[in-house]
Design an enzyme around this catalytic site. Structure first.
Site, PDB file in Angstrom:
ATOM      1  N   ASP A  31       0.858  -1.184   0.000  1.00  0.00           N
ATOM      2  CA  ASP A  31       0.000   0.000   0.000  1.00  0.00           C
ATOM      3  C   ASP A  31       0.896   1.236   0.000  1.00  0.00           C
ATOM      4  O   ASP A  31       2.046   1.174   0.467  1.00  0.00           O
ATOM      5  CB  ASP A  31      -0.904  -0.006   1.244  1.00  0.00           C
ATOM      6  N   GLU A 149     -14.799  -9.657  -6.511  1.00  0.00           N
ATOM      7  CA  GLU A 149     -14.959 -10.041  -5.107  1.00  0.00           C
ATOM      8  C   GLU A 149     -16.391  -9.691  -4.668  1.00  0.00           C
ATOM      9  O   GLU A 149     -16.888  -8.631  -4.995  1.00  0.00           O
ATOM     10  CB  GLU A 149     -13.946  -9.234  -4.274  1.00  0.00           C
ATOM     11  N   PHE A 150     -17.007 -10.588  -3.915  1.00  0.00           N
ATOM     12  CA  PHE A 150     -18.403 -10.343  -3.508  1.00  0.00           C
ATOM     13  C   PHE A 150     -18.551 -10.210  -2.006  1.00  0.00           C
ATOM     14  O   PHE A 150     -19.651 -10.328  -1.475  1.00  0.00           O
ATOM     15  CB  PHE A 150     -19.298 -11.481  -4.019  1.00  0.00           C
ATOM     16  N   LEU A 151     -17.433  -9.954  -1.284  1.00  0.00           N
ATOM     17  CA  LEU A 151     -17.546  -9.929   0.184  1.00  0.00           C
ATOM     18  C   LEU A 151     -18.369  -8.750   0.676  1.00  0.00           C
ATOM     19  O   LEU A 151     -18.403  -7.691   0.053  1.00  0.00           O
ATOM     20  CB  LEU A 151     -16.161  -9.911   0.838  1.00  0.00           C
ATOM     21  N   ASN A 209     -24.424  -6.289  -7.792  1.00  0.00           N
ATOM     22  CA  ASN A 209     -24.703  -5.146  -6.914  1.00  0.00           C
ATOM     23  C   ASN A 209     -25.924  -4.359  -7.390  1.00  0.00           C
ATOM     24  O   ASN A 209     -26.692  -3.846  -6.576  1.00  0.00           O
ATOM     25  CB  ASN A 209     -23.466  -4.250  -6.801  1.00  0.00           C
ATOM     26  N   ALA A 253     -37.071  -3.055   4.423  1.00  0.00           N
ATOM     27  CA  ALA A 253     -37.368  -1.667   4.043  1.00  0.00           C
ATOM     28  C   ALA A 253     -36.824  -0.710   5.095  1.00  0.00           C
ATOM     29  O   ALA A 253     -36.726  -1.048   6.279  1.00  0.00           O
ATOM     30  CB  ALA A 253     -38.873  -1.488   3.912  1.00  0.00           C
ATOM     31  N   GLY A 258     -26.394   2.356   1.436  1.00  0.00           N
ATOM     32  CA  GLY A 258     -25.291   3.306   1.373  1.00  0.00           C
ATOM     33  C   GLY A 258     -24.011   2.506   1.293  1.00  0.00           C
ATOM     34  O   GLY A 258     -24.013   1.373   0.822  1.00  0.00           O
ATOM     35  N   CYS A 261     -20.025   0.828  -1.903  1.00  0.00           N
ATOM     36  CA  CYS A 261     -20.194  -0.044  -3.075  1.00  0.00           C
ATOM     37  C   CYS A 261     -21.486   0.178  -3.852  1.00  0.00           C
ATOM     38  O   CYS A 261     -21.454   0.686  -4.971  1.00  0.00           O
ATOM     39  CB  CYS A 261     -20.094  -1.497  -2.636  1.00  0.00           C
TER      40      CYS A 261
HETATM   41  C1  UGA Z   1     -22.194  -5.004  -1.027  1.00  0.00           C
HETATM   42  C2  UGA Z   1     -22.605  -6.366  -1.580  1.00  0.00           C
HETATM   43  O1  UGA Z   1     -23.628  -6.927  -0.773  1.00  0.00           O
HETATM   44  C3  UGA Z   1     -21.397  -7.307  -1.619  1.00  0.00           C
HETATM   45  O2  UGA Z   1     -21.770  -8.546  -2.185  1.00  0.00           O
HETATM   46  C4  UGA Z   1     -20.300  -6.665  -2.463  1.00  0.00           C
HETATM   47  O3  UGA Z   1     -19.143  -7.471  -2.512  1.00  0.00           O
HETATM   48  C5  UGA Z   1     -19.936  -5.302  -1.840  1.00  0.00           C
HETATM   49  O4  UGA Z   1     -21.114  -4.467  -1.813  1.00  0.00           O
HETATM   50  C6  UGA Z   1     -18.897  -4.690  -2.710  1.00  0.00           C
HETATM   51  O5  UGA Z   1     -19.195  -4.324  -3.863  1.00  0.00           O
HETATM   52  O6  UGA Z   1     -17.729  -4.634  -2.313  1.00  0.00           O
HETATM   53  P1  UGA Z   1     -21.733  -4.043   1.427  1.00  0.00           P
HETATM   54  O7  UGA Z   1     -21.512  -2.713   0.772  1.00  0.00           O
HETATM   55  O8  UGA Z   1     -20.781  -4.520   2.473  1.00  0.00           O
HETATM   56  O9  UGA Z   1     -21.768  -5.203   0.311  1.00  0.00           O
HETATM   57  O10 UGA Z   1     -23.161  -3.962   2.099  1.00  0.00           O
HETATM   58  P2  UGA Z   1     -24.575  -4.701   1.955  1.00  0.00           P
HETATM   59  O11 UGA Z   1     -24.699  -5.735   2.986  1.00  0.00           O
HETATM   60  O12 UGA Z   1     -24.837  -5.075   0.556  1.00  0.00           O
HETATM   61  O13 UGA Z   1     -25.536  -3.487   2.357  1.00  0.00           O
HETATM   62  C7  UGA Z   1     -25.576  -2.310   1.550  1.00  0.00           C
HETATM   63  C8  UGA Z   1     -26.570  -1.325   2.088  1.00  0.00           C
HETATM   64  O14 UGA Z   1     -27.892  -1.780   1.869  1.00  0.00           O
HETATM   65  C9  UGA Z   1     -26.458  -1.027   3.589  1.00  0.00           C
HETATM   66  O15 UGA Z   1     -26.560   0.367   3.773  1.00  0.00           O
HETATM   67  C10 UGA Z   1     -27.652  -1.750   4.172  1.00  0.00           C
HETATM   68  O16 UGA Z   1     -28.113  -1.140   5.346  1.00  0.00           O
HETATM   69  C11 UGA Z   1     -28.660  -1.635   3.057  1.00  0.00           C
HETATM   70  N1  UGA Z   1     -29.698  -2.696   3.051  1.00  0.00           N
HETATM   71  C12 UGA Z   1     -29.356  -4.001   2.912  1.00  0.00           C
HETATM   72  C13 UGA Z   1     -31.029  -2.348   3.164  1.00  0.00           C
HETATM   73  O17 UGA Z   1     -31.372  -1.154   3.278  1.00  0.00           O
HETATM   74  N2  UGA Z   1     -31.983  -3.327   3.150  1.00  0.00           N
HETATM   75  C14 UGA Z   1     -31.665  -4.641   3.007  1.00  0.00           C
HETATM   76  O18 UGA Z   1     -32.588  -5.467   2.982  1.00  0.00           O
HETATM   77  C15 UGA Z   1     -30.316  -4.970   2.896  1.00  0.00           C
END
Ligand code: UGA
Length: 434
Positions: A31, A149-151, A209, A253, A258, A261
């Protein structure tokens, strides 16, 4: 045993480096941020991610995992994973590829003949093809592959070591064989393996996504209809989720998505579709984005219904600053956005979060942050529950009632037990529940 390098040590890179080391590989993490490298070499994670610090410390102590700012240290590595960020450009919707381009430019001169550069960062389709040509000019003995990556943050370690699929975009059998060697133990566990070409591999990530964002905005649109018609979106979500074709996950809901990603990925995807002359195909994502931003505004409308149009001098307690629980990431956090908007409207806003206060303060120093829930809610005219941390579900509404000025709570995540709060004498509001 292969030797690996990981370029970029944020959420993705630090996790990937530690996880690959735990599989037995020697790993060099690189890094440009000297401070971050020093912390990582001490086994310390510069952000909050459950389980990562234990893993990192164990791997650093094993001697297999090292971090450096010196790109020359990657010269013995067989595979180089590019894990740098691709944020939204400051002046538009597209992704800023500065860091990805810079990584390739820094790795290429040091990469040994026959080694493989593997992109993991989320990029607009066509990027890998462009980088491959760039690479050919500098070091034609090195090949490029893409392995999205899908984490999820909050589950980063689990998702890296037990992903639900592995997708590799390759241009040769040899590149696929090298990646199969890297992921051999995951494949043995039965993780599905998908070989694709470079553009498809890039697209899989943004398509996934976009689908997730669409699911969230769909249920938030239903929440708006429920509010207009007297329905209850939590019951609706439960009922449609039993259909396995729909599925119950990502139908929570609330104030919407946010983070670093989903928001920037759907925007970059729209921008790319326009460049490809296929703007109409992704026009719907504009509406997905609007529904998402509207959810934040609807919370503020609810606040005004309860405590009046003029928010000047009103104390508003905001529970949650991170974009989601089990993370201290505040990038494009709906909770913080709402807090800032209320503060701009003249309210006296106090924000609590179990992990994200420091990162939130670094961005919005003018907000008032509270280390304790009690301090945050003291004398509040209304409490907003905006990030569904477990500790907020454990609050006893009867016990805290005497500490607020008005017993009004707005559940922006549909995660609290409404009956419990109502029985304790609170006025309880939530998005999508009339
Ligand atoms: C997301 C994807 O889920 C991952 O698979 C992907 O690898 C990652 O982006 C990335 O591109 O690196 P992440 O940003 O960690 O992961 O978060 P999520 O769990 O997807 O949640 C995203 C947002 O949606 C959060 O603000 C969460 O509060 C909101 N959310 C999630 C809702 O408002 N309702 C839901 O039912 C689920």
């Amino acid at each position: 045993m292969l030797k690996l390098s990981v370029i970029g040590t944020g959420y993705l890179g630090a996790t990937h480096a530690a996880a690959m080391s735990s599989l037995g590989f020697e790993v060099v993490g690189v890094d440009v941020d000297q401070k971050k490298i020093e912390l990582l070499n001490q086994g310390k994670v510069p952000f909050y991610e459950p389980g990562l610090e234990d893993l990192l410390l164990a791997e650093v102590n094993s001697g297999r995992l090292k971090f450096t700012t010196d790109f020359a240290q990657i010269k013995d590595c067989d595979v180089h994973f590019i894990c740098v960020g691709t944020p939204q450009k400051k002046d538009g919707l597209a992704a800023d590829l500065t860091y990805v381009d810079a990584s390739i430019a820094s790795v290429a001169p040091h990469a040994k003949a026959g080694s493989l550069i593997v992109g993991k960062s989320t990029v607009p389709v066509g990027t890998a093809g462009r980088l491959a040509s760039m690479l050919r000019e500098v070091n034609e003995k090195v090949e490029l592959a893409w392995n999205p990556e899908f984490l999820r943050e909050g589950f980063a370690v689990e998702d890296t070591l037990r992903p639900n699929r592995l997708v590799v975009g390759v241009t040769s059998d040899r590149a696929e064989e090298i990646l199969k060697e890297v992921y051999a133990s995951l494949l043995k566990d039965g993780v599905p393996w998908i070989r694709a070409d470079l553009p498809t591999a890039e697209l899989v990530k943004v398509a996934a996504n976009s689908f997730l964002a669409t699911k969230i905005s769909f249920i938030n649109a239903m929440a708006e209809i429920c509010e207009a018609s007297g329905g209850d979106v939590t019951v609706l979500a439960k009922a449609i989720g039993y259909d396995p074709r729909i599925g119950s996950r990502f139908l929570q809901a609330g104030i919407g998505f946010g983070g670093g990603c989903l928001p920037k990925d759907i925007r970059a995807f729209m921008a790319r579709s326009e460049e490809l002359g296929a703007k109409q195909s992704l026009e719907f994502l504009r509406e997905i984005d609007s529904i998402n931003m509207r959810a934040r505004a609807r919370v503020i409308d609810l606040v005004r219904i309860d405590i009046g149009q003029d928010l000047k001098g009103k104390k508003i307690a905001v529970l949650g600053a991170a974009f989601k629980p089990d993370s201290d990431d505040v990038r494009d956090s709906p909770a913080l956005d709402i807090a800032v908007q209320l503060s701009q409207a003249g309210a006296n806003v106090s924000v609590h979060d179990p992990k994200a206060i420091e990162p939130a303060r670094a961005r919005f120093a003018h907000l008032d942050f509270s280390e304790s829930i009690e301090g945050c809610i003291a004398g509040a005219d209304v409490i907003l529950h905006l990030t569904e941390w477990k500790i907020y579900r454990e609050i006893n509404p009867s016990a805290i009632k005497s500490q607020v000025k008005q017993a009004i709570i707005i559940d922006g995540r549909n995660a609290l037990d409404r009956d419990l709060w109502v029985k304790a004498g609170w006025k309880f509001r939530a998005l999508g529940r009339a």
